[in-house]
Design a protein around this motif. Structure first.
Motif, PDB file in Angstrom:
ATOM      1  N   VAL A   1      11.822  -0.100   0.906  1.00 29.51           N
ATOM      2  CA  VAL A   1      10.424   0.156   0.556  1.00 29.51           C
ATOM      3  C   VAL A   1      10.244   1.620   0.163  1.00 29.51           C
ATOM      4  CG1 VAL A   1       8.047   0.193   1.406  1.00 29.51           C
ATOM      5  CG2 VAL A   1       9.587  -1.654   2.078  1.00 29.51           C
ATOM      6  N   SER A   2      10.892   2.492   0.923  1.00 27.52           N
ATOM      7  CA  SER A   2      10.714   3.905   0.621  1.00 27.52           C
ATOM      8  C   SER A   2      11.336   4.241  -0.742  1.00 27.52           C
ATOM      9  CB  SER A   2      11.244   4.751   1.771  1.00 27.52           C
ATOM     10  OG  SER A   2      12.322   5.523   1.401  1.00 27.52           O
ATOM     11  N   LEU A   3      12.399   3.531  -1.092  1.00 27.88           N
ATOM     12  CA  LEU A   3      12.992   3.693  -2.435  1.00 27.88           C
ATOM     13  C   LEU A   3      11.994   3.246  -3.502  1.00 27.88           C
ATOM     14  CD1 LEU A   3      15.620   4.287  -4.075  1.00 27.88           C
ATOM     15  CD2 LEU A   3      16.202   1.881  -3.817  1.00 27.88           C
ATOM     16  N   ALA A   4      11.387   2.094  -3.260  1.00 24.92           N
ATOM     17  CA  ALA A   4      10.412   1.575  -4.224  1.00 24.92           C
ATOM     18  C   ALA A   4       9.216   2.519  -4.340  1.00 24.92           C
ATOM     19  CB  ALA A   4       9.936   0.187  -3.788  1.00 24.92           C
ATOM     20  N   ARG A   5       8.795   3.058  -3.199  1.00 29.96           N
ATOM     21  CA  ARG A   5       7.648   3.965  -3.204  1.00 29.96           C
ATOM     22  C   ARG A   5       7.951   5.208  -4.043  1.00 29.96           C
ATOM     23  NH1 ARG A   5       5.721   6.624   2.398  1.00 29.96           N
ATOM     24  NH2 ARG A   5       7.693   7.706   2.114  1.00 29.96           N
ATOM     25  N   ALA A   6       9.181   5.727  -3.888  1.00 27.11           N
ATOM     26  CA  ALA A   6       9.550   6.925  -4.641  1.00 27.11           C
ATOM     27  C   ALA A   6       9.678   6.613  -6.129  1.00 27.11           C
ATOM     28  CB  ALA A   6      10.849   7.497  -4.092  1.00 27.11           C
ATOM     29  N   LEU A   7      10.195   5.424  -6.450  1.00 29.89           N
ATOM     30  CA  LEU A   7      10.424   5.098  -7.857  1.00 29.89           C
ATOM     31  C   LEU A   7       9.131   4.711  -8.583  1.00 29.89           C
ATOM     32  CD1 LEU A   7      13.713   3.035  -7.522  1.00 29.89           C
ATOM     33  CD2 LEU A   7      13.458   5.293  -8.555  1.00 29.89           C
ATOM     34  N   ALA A   8       8.129   4.275  -7.812  1.00 31.56           N
ATOM     35  CA  ALA A   8       6.895   3.780  -8.429  1.00 31.56           C
ATOM     36  C   ALA A   8       6.223   4.832  -9.299  1.00 31.56           C
ATOM     37  CB  ALA A   8       5.929   3.299  -7.350  1.00 31.56           C
ATOM     38  N   ILE A   9       6.388   6.098  -8.956  1.00 29.03           N
ATOM     39  CA  ILE A   9       5.684   7.143  -9.704  1.00 29.03           C
ATOM     40  C   ILE A   9       6.490   7.615 -10.920  1.00 29.03           C
ATOM     41  CG2 ILE A   9       4.400   7.966  -7.682  1.00 29.03           C
ATOM     42  CD1 ILE A   9       6.442  10.298  -7.527  1.00 29.03           C
TER      43      ILE A   9
ATOM     44  N   GLN B   1       0.826  -1.214   0.000  1.00 32.04           N
ATOM     45  CA  GLN B   1       0.000   0.000   0.000  1.00 32.04           C
ATOM     46  C   GLN B   1       0.858   1.261   0.000  1.00 32.04           C
ATOM     47  OE1 GLN B   1      -2.200  -0.957   3.517  1.00 32.04           O
ATOM     48  NE2 GLN B   1      -4.001  -1.661   2.372  1.00 32.04           N
ATOM     49  N   ASN B   2       1.975   1.208   0.703  1.00 34.34           N
ATOM     50  CA  ASN B   2       2.897   2.331   0.680  1.00 34.34           C
ATOM     51  C   ASN B   2       3.388   2.599  -0.732  1.00 34.34           C
ATOM     52  OD1 ASN B   2       4.040   3.918   3.083  1.00 34.34           O
ATOM     53  ND2 ASN B   2       3.672   1.897   3.964  1.00 34.34           N
ATOM     54  N   ILE B   3       3.806   1.515  -1.416  1.00 31.22           N
ATOM     55  CA  ILE B   3       4.348   1.678  -2.765  1.00 31.22           C
ATOM     56  C   ILE B   3       3.259   2.178  -3.713  1.00 31.22           C
ATOM     57  CG2 ILE B   3       5.431   0.462  -4.688  1.00 31.22           C
ATOM     58  CD1 ILE B   3       6.728  -1.394  -2.617  1.00 31.22           C
ATOM     59  N   ALA B   4       2.021   1.740  -3.455  1.00 34.29           N
ATOM     60  CA  ALA B   4       0.924   2.113  -4.350  1.00 34.29           C
ATOM     61  C   ALA B   4       0.454   3.544  -4.122  1.00 34.29           C
ATOM     62  CB  ALA B   4      -0.252   1.150  -4.152  1.00 34.29           C
TER      63      ALA B   4
ATOM     64  N   ASN C   1       9.611  -6.542  -6.668  1.00 36.00           N
ATOM     65  CA  ASN C   1      10.663  -7.404  -7.209  1.00 36.00           C
ATOM     66  C   ASN C   1      11.988  -6.675  -7.248  1.00 36.00           C
ATOM     67  OD1 ASN C   1       9.063  -9.618  -7.624  1.00 36.00           O
ATOM     68  ND2 ASN C   1       8.425  -8.962  -9.674  1.00 36.00           N
ATOM     69  N   LEU C   2      11.923  -5.414  -7.640  1.00 38.95           N
ATOM     70  CA  LEU C   2      13.145  -4.615  -7.777  1.00 38.95           C
ATOM     71  C   LEU C   2      13.916  -4.557  -6.463  1.00 38.95           C
ATOM     72  CD1 LEU C   2      14.573  -2.627  -9.851  1.00 38.95           C
ATOM     73  CD2 LEU C   2      13.393  -0.809  -8.635  1.00 38.95           C
ATOM     74  N   ILE C   3      13.184  -4.454  -5.347  1.00 43.12           N
ATOM     75  CA  ILE C   3      13.866  -4.326  -4.056  1.00 43.12           C
ATOM     76  C   ILE C   3      13.917  -5.650  -3.299  1.00 43.12           C
ATOM     77  CG2 ILE C   3      13.381  -1.877  -3.747  1.00 43.12           C
ATOM     78  CD1 ILE C   3      11.050  -2.814  -1.889  1.00 43.12           C
ATOM     79  N   ASN C   4      13.494  -6.737  -3.962  1.00 40.83           N
ATOM     80  CA  ASN C   4      13.588  -8.069  -3.362  1.00 40.83           C
ATOM     81  C   ASN C   4      12.862  -8.209  -2.030  1.00 40.83           C
ATOM     82  OD1 ASN C   4      15.137  -9.405  -5.328  1.00 40.83           O
ATOM     83  ND2 ASN C   4      16.923  -8.223  -4.634  1.00 40.83           N
ATOM     84  N   LEU C   5      11.636  -7.692  -1.949  1.00 46.93           N
ATOM     85  CA  LEU C   5      10.886  -7.842  -0.704  1.00 46.93           C
ATOM     86  C   LEU C   5       9.577  -8.594  -0.950  1.00 46.93           C
ATOM     87  CD1 LEU C   5      11.347  -4.453   1.203  1.00 46.93           C
ATOM     88  CD2 LEU C   5      12.305  -6.674   1.769  1.00 46.93           C
ATOM     89  N   GLU C   6       9.610  -9.543  -1.911  1.00 47.69           N
ATOM     90  CA  GLU C   6       8.390 -10.267  -2.282  1.00 47.69           C
ATOM     91  C   GLU C   6       7.690 -10.861  -1.066  1.00 47.69           C
ATOM     92  OE1 GLU C   6      11.318 -10.643  -3.628  1.00 47.69           O
ATOM     93  OE2 GLU C   6      11.210 -10.520  -5.816  1.00 47.69           O
ATOM     94  N   LYS C   7       8.483 -11.329  -0.101  1.00 44.15           N
ATOM     95  CA  LYS C   7       7.881 -12.022   1.041  1.00 44.15           C
ATOM     96  C   LYS C   7       7.222 -11.069   2.019  1.00 44.15           C
ATOM     97  CE  LYS C   7      11.088 -15.862   1.071  1.00 44.15           C
ATOM     98  NZ  LYS C   7      12.517 -15.926   1.383  1.00 44.15           N
ATOM     99  N   HIS C   8       7.508  -9.782   1.864  1.00 48.72           N
ATOM    100  CA  HIS C   8       7.062  -8.838   2.899  1.00 48.72           C
ATOM    101  C   HIS C   8       5.973  -7.893   2.427  1.00 48.72           C
ATOM    102  CE1 HIS C   8      10.458 -10.224   5.238  1.00 48.72           C
ATOM    103  NE2 HIS C   8      11.242  -9.998   4.216  1.00 48.72           N
ATOM    104  N   ALA C   9       5.395  -8.174   1.262  1.00 46.42           N
ATOM    105  CA  ALA C   9       4.477  -7.203   0.648  1.00 46.42           C
ATOM    106  C   ALA C   9       3.314  -6.832   1.549  1.00 46.42           C
ATOM    107  CB  ALA C   9       3.954  -7.750  -0.671  1.00 46.42           C
ATOM    108  N   THR C  10       2.845  -7.763   2.383  1.00 43.36           N
ATOM    109  CA  THR C  10       1.670  -7.461   3.190  1.00 43.36           C
ATOM    110  C   THR C  10       2.030  -7.100   4.626  1.00 43.36           C
ATOM    111  OG1 THR C  10       1.446  -9.794   3.711  1.00 43.36           O
ATOM    112  CG2 THR C  10       0.175  -8.981   1.842  1.00 43.36           C
TER     113      THR C  10
ATOM    114  N   VAL D   1       3.294  -2.075  -8.631  1.00 40.07           N
ATOM    115  CA  VAL D   1       3.704  -2.420  -7.267  1.00 40.07           C
ATOM    116  C   VAL D   1       4.502  -3.730  -7.283  1.00 40.07           C
ATOM    117  CG1 VAL D   1       2.867  -3.174  -5.008  1.00 40.07           C
ATOM    118  CG2 VAL D   1       1.893  -1.150  -6.085  1.00 40.07           C
ATOM    119  N   ASP D   2       4.015  -4.720  -8.050  1.00 48.08           N
ATOM    120  CA  ASP D   2       4.737  -5.989  -8.147  1.00 48.08           C
ATOM    121  C   ASP D   2       6.142  -5.777  -8.696  1.00 48.08           C
ATOM    122  OD1 ASP D   2       2.692  -7.382  -7.118  1.00 48.08           O
ATOM    123  OD2 ASP D   2       1.899  -8.114  -9.034  1.00 48.08           O
ATOM    124  N   GLU D   3       6.205  -4.980  -9.749  1.00 50.44           N
ATOM    125  CA  GLU D   3       7.489  -4.656 -10.371  1.00 50.44           C
ATOM    126  C   GLU D   3       8.462  -4.088  -9.334  1.00 50.44           C
ATOM    127  OE1 GLU D   3       7.827  -1.582 -13.716  1.00 50.44           O
ATOM    128  OE2 GLU D   3       6.083  -2.801 -14.274  1.00 50.44           O
TER     129      GLU D   3
END
Lengths: 303, 279, 353
Positions: free
Chosen positions: C142-150, C94-97, C119-128, C114-116
């Motif tokens: 996660v914060s890196l992924a959140r910033a890059l998502a947009i 939800q953070n990334i989204a 995967n990029l940050i290798n946290l598949e197991k922690h998504a929820t 979000v899936d992409e």
């Protein structure tokens, strides 16, 4: 720094205390806490237990739920209903207004001095319940109160238009005087816990202020707001002195009903009196329980 | 890291001005709600003499033969409560922090009880438990009074425990104790020379909060037939016209003084701690 | 025209000038670090690019568009905070989204992106999971992924590693650099840690009290500092005041001991006061064939630092640190002994006093 100090001692104590000393139940070990348990036992727990026991005692001896079944009688139901109505109303109104004030003084753009004044005054007002508060309102909105007189000067006769200080509406006005400050005092730390970075991160990701509040700030604050409102509910539900001083103990309120029952058996059934008292304890225990659960969640988020 | 007040970026926007205006509006409206009853009461308290504004109501109040005895009795009760409560709570909080951490949840649960058991219910139980044999403690006025103080002590536990516990956490009592021990201090020295002085602010705020609550307490004193300030005030509102206003102002001033001192010493100590932090 | 252009940007808070005439052109895909001590204005500059502060004067252009006064939520730049700033009420996914959902993107698009990112940050197991269930390093990813998502045009990192443990710091910085290269995204990285800046950046801007001291590649900034501050702040350094002896031949004198420098001194006069800087690792014991800059030094102290041995020596009246690589067969001199020490002409940097 601070957070590690507050959370660590407990953990380290367990390990250090357990490792360095064998588990012996030294009397000296317990000496420091025994008076605490004795006092709590004699003056908090035992009196409640005796009420609990008596409430389960039948008119002819033996344990029964009879008394609790009689709680549905008109007098009791209406007293409980009025207590709950007043408590719910003042909890919600006090919660909303208190939250607004806390928001205004912490992030509404007022000079910081106002926050200080507000917290100090709230500390006073939250503890100003009881007889003096009731008197203050009598002098303000009683039949000859100053505000009542002012209204009269402008041609509005409050007491001829259905208003009375000694009614539901009047009690709400009076109770808010200690409910709002209690909300301010408990919700301010939660508002302070909102990190500036959360707002900036939200903005940075394209959120409008409204989106930030609806998706981040409010959800984060929700456990605190709800929890504190429940605390306010309990605070008003158990309040006796203010209502007693205002109405002379004759208003139909759960606490006042118990008061009457103590002075003379107005319910004509001692067992029912105990059940009314225990009913209050159960409602209070339930609200405090929800409050602590919500508080724990909020601490986890805001730490 | 940089001193960067958030407002600077926002201040130029008109929405910020609107926000501030709204804030002022809300603050003023709520202030009125809180100040008007005080103002009205104060106004009435000055009208004790016909057609003249003056302090006649206060003079009459203090001249009332029942006032000072009730007041002083309440003060003595409050001081006794604070003293006993401190004697009980400080060791408890200290032990729970240092020696019996497993008891903490139990102690914290018990300190919640005064919020769970309404005063009116508690006094109901107290009377039922202690006003008949074998535990006849309400036989005389003085024995009732002792019982009342004991109940007050139990009711003060939440405030006292929380204050003392916060104080202990703020000074890292474990390290201080170990440091004192390693320097050769014994337990009494540690308690009186190390722990107490560092807890002054916490003890004072717990004590003052208890004072503010006990001094005008009505419910329990009333049903235990005590002639303290609470019942006196309740009686006054029914029997006199102007004195209750003077009484309410005096009560407000006492509460204000207690809270004001808590705030003042609290702020001083947090400043002190902050300075120690940055050094 | 460069991709991100910061020109003549000045920021004042009250009477304090926090950033003074900052000028920088950043190319697309470039990784630039702002390096300096706290209070040097690096974070304020970054916050002006993000829109949290408005420059007192100057302009910021992003891909040709003037964004100087644009609101932060209109800018499309991604920001990473030192404190992670993850929303505590939302899961990792939800953070990334968040950034996508406030833009009202379609549900399918959000899920896919979000899936992409996960995967990029290798946290598949922690998504929820919620932020409080993650370690600091995971939270920052996660914060890196959140910033890059947009799909931000620029990625801004405000001391993103400072709150982390030393080991995580090193591995995460490599990860950040790898992701940045993979996506070809333009990045500005604020740090006070010179090693971090040297290892991660294409270019470094050294800053001090609101002023840019030096801009250059890590190689340039380390080997050829142009100011005393920059020389001192980046790497450890011996520096001493000296006097120009012969501008034409590059001779200077430190407290009576002569050194020869490769730096062009022809602009200076004999007798000019200058500051001389020599990196500790450029000093070494003199061997037979070395001719230039051989001086006598008294060994004062020897400190073992793991891979390096630091030897404190006194040359004339001035104390110097000399670093030499550790090896088991190292033949260390005795304290108090006098040894011959040397350094190359290129190692002797001459800066303004």
């Amino acid at each position: 720094m601070k957070s590690s100090q507050t959370s660590d001692p407990q953990l380290s104590n367990v390990t250090v205390g357990g490792a360095s000393r064998p588990p012996r139940l030294n009397f000296g070990h317990w000496l420091g806490v025994i008076p605490f348990f004795v006092f709590s036992g004699l003056f908090l727990i035992a009196p409640t237990l005796i009420l609990a026991y008596r409430s389960l005692e039948g008119a002819n001896g033996g344990l029964t739920l009879e008394n609790y079944q009689q709680l549905v009688s008109d007098t009791v139901i209406s007293a409980y209903a009025m207590s709950i109505k007043i408590s719910l109303t003042t909890a919600i109104l006090g919660g909303l207004i208190g939250f607004l004030i806390a928001w205004v003084v912490s992030m509404g753009g007022l000079p910081p001095r106002f926050r200080l004044i507000t917290t100090t005054f709230s500390g006073v007002a939250a503890n100003f319940a009881g007889v003096p508060l009731a008197s203050a309102y009598v002098f303000t909105l009683g039949r000859v109160g100053l505000v009542t007189a002012l209204f009269k000067m402008f041609g509005v006769e409050l007491y001829k238009n259905g208003f009375s200080l000694y009614s539901f509406l009047g009690l709400i006005l009076v109770y808010l005087y200690f409910q709002i400050p209690l909300m301010v005092l408990t919700i301010l730390p939660a508002l302070d816990g909102l990190k500036r970075e959360w707002r900036e991160a939200a903005e940075n990701l394209g959120a409008t202020p409204v989106q930030y509040w609806s998706r981040v700030a409010f959800p984060v604050l929700m456990p605190s707001i709800l929890g504190t409102m429940i605390l306010l509910f309990g605070n008003s539900f158990g309040a006796h002195a203010t209502a007693y001083a205002l109405t002379g103990g004759l208003f139909n309120l759960a606490t006042l009903l118990i008061g009457q029952q103590i002075s003379g058996d107005v319910l004509h059934n001692p067992g029912l009196g105990y059940a009314v008292a225990m009913g209050m304890v159960i409602i209070m225990a339930f609200s405090i329980l929800i409050y602590s659960i919500l508080q724990r969640r909020s601490e986890r988020w805001l730490k | 890291m940089m001193p960067s007040p958030v407002s600077t970026a926002v201040a130029v926007k008109p929405s910020a001005t609107r926000k501030r205006l709204g804030s002022w509006l809300i603050f003023s409206a709520v202030s009125l709600y809180f100040l008007i009853p005080l103002g009205a009461t104060f106004y009435w308290s000055l009208r004790g003499q016909k057609d003249v504004l003056g302090f006649e109501a206060y003079r009459k109040l203090f001249a009332d033969t029942n006032f000072l005895p009730a007041f002083s009795e309440s003060i003595v009760n409050a001081v006794a409560t604070i003293f006993i409560s401190l004697l009980i709570v400080v060791p408890t909080a200290y032990w729970v922090t240092l020696r019996l951490p497993k008891l903490r949840p139990v102690v914290e649960f018990i300190t919640l009880l005064p919020f769970v058991i309404p005063g009116i219910v508690l006094v109901f139980g107290i009377i039922r438990l202690y006003s008949r044999p074998p535990l006849l403690l309400t036989a005389t006025y003085d024995s009732s009074r002792i019982l009342l103080i004991c109940v007050y002590v139990a009711l003060s536990f939440p405030y006292m425990f929380r204050s003392v516990d916060n104080g202990l956490r703020a000074i890292d009592v474990r390290t201080l104790t170990e440091a004192a021990q390693s320097l050769g201090a014994n337990w009494t020295t540690i308690l009186f020379k190390v722990i107490f002085p560092n807890l002054r602010v916490a003890l004072l705020s717990g004590a003052l909060l208890t004072f503010a609550i006990v001094i005008g307490e009505l419910t329990i004193a009333l049903y235990m037939a005590q002639h303290t300030l609470g019942p006196y005030m309740a009686n006054l509102t029914r029997s006199k016209v102007y004195e209750p206003s003077a009484m309410a102002i005096v009560a407000f001033a006492i509460t204000w003084a207690a809270m004001g001192i808590i705030d003042f010493v609290g702020r001083g100590s947090s400043k002190h701690l902050q300075m120690a932090d940055t050094e | 025209m460069s991709y991100l252009s910061i020109s003549h940007v000045t920021k004042q808070f009250g009477n304090t000038v926090v950033v003074d005439d900052f000028n920088l052109e950043i190319e697309k895909g470039e990784f630039v670090s702002f390096l300096g001590p706290s209070g040097c204005g690096k974070t304020t500059t970054l916050r002006m690019v993000a829109g949290f502060e408005i420059p007192t004067s100057g302009k910021i252009l992003l891909d040709g568009a003037d964004i100087t006064d644009k609101a932060p939520n209109q800018r499309n730049v991604g920001m990473i905070f030192q404190s992670y700033a993850l929303f505590p009420n939302m899961t990792v996914a939800q953070n990334i989204a968040f950034g996508l959902s406030v833009r009202k993107e379609s549900r399918e698009m959000i899920t896919q992106r979000v899936d992409e990112m996960i995967n990029l940050i290798n946290l598949e197991k922690h998504a929820t999971k919620y932020p409080y269930q993650l370690s600091g390093g995971q939270q920052q990813r996660v914060s890196l992924a959140r910033a890059l998502a947009i799909h931000p045009q620029v990625l801004l990192l405000d001391e993103p590693l400072s709150a982390l443990d030393a080991k995580i710091r090193v591995s995460l910085r490599a990860e950040i650099r790898a992701i940045q290269k993979k996506l070809g995204i333009t990045a500005i990285f604020v740090t006070h840690d010179q090693e971090e800046a040297l290892s991660i950046s294409d270019r470094i801007v050294v800053m001090n009290v609101g002023v840019m001291e030096q801009v250059g590649t890590p190689f340039e900034v380390y080997n050829f500092p142009t100011t005393v501050f920059s020389a001192n702040f980046v790497g450890s350094l011996n520096n001493a005041s000296a006097e120009v002896v012969n501008p034409a031949s590059g001779f200077i004198s430190i407290d009576g001991v002569q050194f020869e420098s490769a730096v062009d001194l022809t602009q200076r006069k004999s007798g000019d006061k200058v500051r001389v800087a020599i990196r500790p690792e450029r000093l070494s014991f003199a061997s037979e064939q070395k001719k230039a800059n051989v001086v006598d030094a008294t060994i004062e102290n020897i400190t073992f630092l793991g891979s390096v041995v630091r030897i404190r020596v006194k040359i004339g009246g001035t104390k110097f640190n000399m670093d030499t690589f550790n090896n088991p067969f190292l033949d260390l001199p005795k304290i108090g002994a006098v040894e011959q020490i040397t350094c190359s002409r290129e190692a002797v940097l001459v800066l303004d006093e």
